[in-house]
Design a protein around this motif. Structure first.
Motif, PDB file in Angstrom:
ATOM      1  N   PHE A  54       0.842  -1.187   0.000  1.00 51.62           N
ATOM      2  CA  PHE A  54       0.000   0.000   0.000  1.00 51.62           C
ATOM      3  C   PHE A  54       0.879   1.239   0.000  1.00 51.62           C
ATOM      4  O   PHE A  54       1.876   1.299   0.718  1.00 51.62           O
ATOM      5  N   MET A  55       0.486   2.202  -0.801  1.00 53.54           N
ATOM      6  CA  MET A  55       1.188   3.484  -0.804  1.00 53.54           C
ATOM      7  C   MET A  55       0.789   4.251   0.455  1.00 53.54           C
ATOM      8  O   MET A  55      -0.340   4.130   0.930  1.00 53.54           O
ATOM      9  N   HIS A  56       1.714   5.014   0.980  1.00 59.30           N
ATOM     10  CA  HIS A  56       1.402   5.827   2.148  1.00 59.30           C
ATOM     11  C   HIS A  56       0.499   6.979   1.737  1.00 59.30           C
ATOM     12  O   HIS A  56       0.598   7.503   0.637  1.00 59.30           O
ATOM     13  N   GLY A  57      -0.390   7.319   2.619  1.00 59.51           N
ATOM     14  CA  GLY A  57      -1.289   8.441   2.367  1.00 59.51           C
ATOM     15  C   GLY A  57      -2.179   8.655   3.567  1.00 59.51           C
ATOM     16  O   GLY A  57      -2.223   7.836   4.494  1.00 59.51           O
ATOM     17  N   SER A  58      -2.911   9.728   3.536  1.00 64.51           N
ATOM     18  CA  SER A  58      -3.781  10.062   4.665  1.00 64.51           C
ATOM     19  C   SER A  58      -4.896   9.034   4.851  1.00 64.51           C
ATOM     20  O   SER A  58      -5.460   8.913   5.932  1.00 64.51           O
ATOM     21  N   TRP A  59      -5.196   8.273   3.837  1.00 69.59           N
ATOM     22  CA  TRP A  59      -6.258   7.268   3.859  1.00 69.59           C
ATOM     23  C   TRP A  59      -5.825   5.958   4.512  1.00 69.59           C
ATOM     24  O   TRP A  59      -6.656   5.150   4.912  1.00 69.59           O
ATOM     25  N   LEU A  60      -4.521   5.732   4.622  1.00 63.08           N
ATOM     26  CA  LEU A  60      -4.010   4.415   4.995  1.00 63.08           C
ATOM     27  C   LEU A  60      -4.402   3.986   6.413  1.00 63.08           C
ATOM     28  O   LEU A  60      -4.751   2.826   6.631  1.00 63.08           O
TER      29      LEU A  60
END
Length: 90
Positions: free
Chosen positions: A36-42
């Motif tokens: 998974f790419m890092h992001g505010s949704w993770l």
């Protein structure tokens, strides 16, 4: 609407319960084959994954399950098993 925009949309029909559909995705994750790419949704996504199947939400888990199912189907659709079949027939 998405089809009108030219996006490849397919209807998916549930053929099993959500927990059973999630098992292949869980196995791939345990094998380290999902990133998974890092992001505010993770963080929210991880919370949903970790609380499944008793959590309040499961839509993202269901989407991941279908994605895993589709990747397995695409790989098996492309396999050429003719060489294997000929080898076993000998």
């Amino acid at each position: 609407m998405l089809v009108r925009e030219g996006l490849p949309v397919r209807e998916l029909k549930a053929d099993r319960d959500k927990v059973t559909r999630a098992l292949p995705a869980a196995a791939r994750m345990e094998a380290g084959a999902v990133y998974f790419m890092h992001g505010s949704w993770l963080a929210d996504f991880e919370d949903e994954l970790l609380s499944f199947p008793t959590g309040a939400h499961d839509d993202q888990v269901d989407t991941l399950s279908y994605a895993a199912q589709m990747t397995v189907k695409q790989r098996t659709d492309k396999l050429d098993l003719s060489a294997l079949i000929k080898t076993r027939a000998r």
